[in-house]
Design a protein around this motif. Structure first.
Motif, short mmCIF file in Angstrom:
data_model
loop_
_atom_site.label_atom_id
_atom_site.label_comp_id
_atom_site.label_asym_id
_atom_site.label_seq_id
_atom_site.Cartn_x
_atom_site.Cartn_y
_atom_site.Cartn_z
N LEU A 108 0.83 -1.20 0.00
CA LEU A 108 0.00 0.00 0.00
C LEU A 108 0.87 1.26 0.00
O LEU A 108 0.60 2.21 -0.75
N LEU A 109 1.92 1.27 0.81
CA LEU A 109 2.83 2.41 0.84
C LEU A 109 3.54 2.59 -0.50
O LEU A 109 3.66 3.72 -1.00
N VAL A 110 4.00 1.48 -1.08
CA VAL A 110 4.65 1.55 -2.40
C VAL A 110 3.68 2.07 -3.45
O VAL A 110 4.04 2.88 -4.30
N SER A 111 2.44 1.61 -3.38
CA SER A 111 1.42 2.03 -4.36
C SER A 111 1.13 3.52 -4.26
O SER A 111 0.99 4.20 -5.28
N VAL A 112 1.04 4.02 -3.04
CA VAL A 112 0.81 5.45 -2.84
C VAL A 112 1.99 6.24 -3.43
O VAL A 112 1.81 7.28 -4.09
N GLY A 113 3.20 5.72 -3.24
CA GLY A 113 4.38 6.36 -3.82
C GLY A 113 4.34 6.36 -5.34
O GLY A 113 4.67 7.37 -5.99
N MET A 114 3.92 5.23 -5.92
CA MET A 114 3.81 5.14 -7.38
C MET A 114 2.77 6.12 -7.91
O MET A 114 3.00 6.80 -8.93
N LEU A 115 1.64 6.20 -7.22
CA LEU A 115 0.60 7.14 -7.64
C LEU A 115 1.10 8.57 -7.57
O LEU A 115 0.86 9.38 -8.49
N GLY A 116 1.82 8.90 -6.50
CA GLY A 116 2.36 10.24 -6.35
C GLY A 116 3.35 10.58 -7.46
O GLY A 116 3.27 11.66 -8.08
N LEU A 117 4.27 9.66 -7.74
CA LEU A 117 5.24 9.88 -8.82
C LEU A 117 4.54 10.02 -10.16
O LEU A 117 4.92 10.85 -11.00
N GLY A 118 3.52 9.18 -10.37
CA GLY A 118 2.79 9.23 -11.63
C GLY A 118 2.05 10.54 -11.83
O GLY A 118 2.09 11.12 -12.92
N LEU A 119 1.37 11.01 -10.80
CA LEU A 119 0.62 12.25 -10.90
C LEU A 119 1.54 13.44 -11.12
O LEU A 119 1.25 14.33 -11.94
N ILE A 120 2.65 13.46 -10.40
CA ILE A 120 3.63 14.53 -10.60
C ILE A 120 4.19 14.47 -12.03
O ILE A 120 4.34 15.50 -12.69
N GLY A 121 4.47 13.25 -12.49
CA GLY A 121 4.99 13.08 -13.84
C GLY A 121 4.01 13.53 -14.90
O GLY A 121 4.39 14.13 -15.91
N LEU A 122 2.72 13.24 -14.69
CA LEU A 122 1.70 13.68 -15.65
C LEU A 122 1.63 15.20 -15.72
O LEU A 122 1.49 15.78 -16.80
N ILE A 123 1.72 15.84 -14.56
CA ILE A 123 1.69 17.30 -14.51
C ILE A 123 2.90 17.88 -15.24
O ILE A 123 2.80 18.87 -15.98
N GLN A 124 4.06 17.23 -15.06
CA GLN A 124 5.29 17.70 -15.69
C GLN A 124 5.50 17.13 -17.08
O GLN A 124 6.53 17.37 -17.71
N VAL A 126 6.04 13.99 -18.07
CA VAL A 126 7.13 13.02 -18.15
C VAL A 126 6.62 11.76 -18.84
O VAL A 126 5.51 11.29 -18.54
N ASN A 127 7.41 11.22 -19.75
CA ASN A 127 7.00 10.02 -20.49
C ASN A 127 6.70 8.85 -19.56
O ASN A 127 7.40 8.63 -18.58
N ASN A 128 5.66 8.08 -19.92
CA ASN A 128 5.28 6.84 -19.22
C ASN A 128 4.80 7.05 -17.79
O ASN A 128 4.71 6.09 -17.02
N SER A 129 4.49 8.29 -17.42
CA SER A 129 3.98 8.54 -16.07
C SER A 129 2.65 7.83 -15.84
O SER A 129 2.32 7.46 -14.70
N VAL A 130 1.89 7.62 -16.92
CA VAL A 130 0.61 6.94 -16.79
C VAL A 130 0.79 5.51 -16.26
O VAL A 130 -0.10 4.98 -15.59
N LEU A 131 1.96 4.90 -16.52
CA LEU A 131 2.21 3.54 -16.02
C LEU A 131 2.33 3.53 -14.50
O LEU A 131 1.89 2.58 -13.85
N TYR A 132 2.93 4.58 -13.94
CA TYR A 132 3.00 4.69 -12.48
C TYR A 132 1.59 4.76 -11.89
O TYR A 132 1.29 4.11 -10.88
N VAL A 133 0.74 5.56 -12.53
CA VAL A 133 -0.62 5.72 -12.04
C VAL A 133 -1.39 4.42 -12.19
O VAL A 133 -2.10 3.98 -11.27
N PHE A 134 -1.24 3.77 -13.34
CA PHE A 134 -1.96 2.53 -13.63
C PHE A 134 -1.61 1.43 -12.63
O PHE A 134 -2.49 0.85 -11.98
#
Length: 221
Positions: A108-124, A126-134
């Motif tokens: 759960l902690l890792v997943s929250v981290g992945m979601l955070g990185l993905g959302l930040i990447g989408l805003i910026q 960054v390529n493939n950020s959607v995979l972090y969110v997914f």
């Protein structure tokens, strides 16, 4: 150093290949039979070994890859949680223990981290950020469902089986995805996502079949 990394990659691929083959066999043979159990054990050890090696490779100089590192943790979680689900039967234990909770809480902690990185990447952008969110979303969903299972497995008699099926098929999806991306060099976003979509549909179908068979057994009695 590079020769060491290359050797680790070969070992990682070897165990990943064993995981893919035994995982497919375990799905094909009769569930609960000796063949299924034997293939499942080999599959589990092979996938955990391959994933642990991937964690090392993803932090080596010149091969740093945060996404693959997190996917390695995700795969290990799927294997551990899938096997721990087998113990969540009232005749085995009355409540989830600290190992069950630690595995799911870590994911759960890792997943929250992945979601955070993905959302930040989408805003910026960054390529493939959607995979972090997914994958972060899937990880969070599964780990939250684990905690729901911990509270209800005594009342829901086949909940452990549904959890086991979902997690182990998830690990098999990871091995198929690795084969497509690393084995035959298909690295598009769609290739990363499609095995999970197909595997999820299979899990939904299997869960419905399990629930239907439970109703039929109840009717017969």
């Amino acid at each position: 150093m590079e020769e060491t990394i290359k050797t680790l990659i070969y070992i990682h691929a070897f165990f990943g290949g064993i995981g893919l083959i035994t995982g497919l066999i375990s799905v094909a043979v009769k569930k609960g039979g000796a063949g299924h159990k034997k293939m499942g054990i080999i599959f589990s050890y092979a996938m955990v070994t391959s994933s642990l090696i991937s964690l090392v490779i993803a932090r080596m100089p010149g091969h740093e890859n945060t996404f693959l590192f997190l996917i390695g943790i995700f795969t290990i979680y799927l294997i551990l949680a899938g096997n721990r689900a087998l113990t969540l039967r009232s005749k085995i234990k009355q409540q989830a223990d600290w190992k069950d909770k630690l595995i799911s809480a870590t994911m759960l902690l890792v997943s929250v981290g992945m979601l955070g990185l993905g959302l930040i990447g989408l805003i910026q952008q960054v390529n493939n950020s959607v995979l972090y969110v997914f994958f972060g979303g899937f990880g969070a969903f599964m780990s939250i469902r684990d905690f729901q299972l911990f509270k209800s497995f005594k009342e829901k008699k086949n909940a452990w089986l549904i959890s086991h099926l979902g997690r182990m098929v998830g690990a098999l999806i990871a091995s198929v995805t690795a084969f497509l991306v690393a084995g035959i060099q298909l690295g598009s976003t769609l290739v990363w996502i499609m095995p999970t979509i197909v595997g999820t549909l299979y899990i939904i179908y299997s869960n419905r079949a399990l629930n239907k068979s439970k109703v039929l057994r109840a009717d017969l009695h």
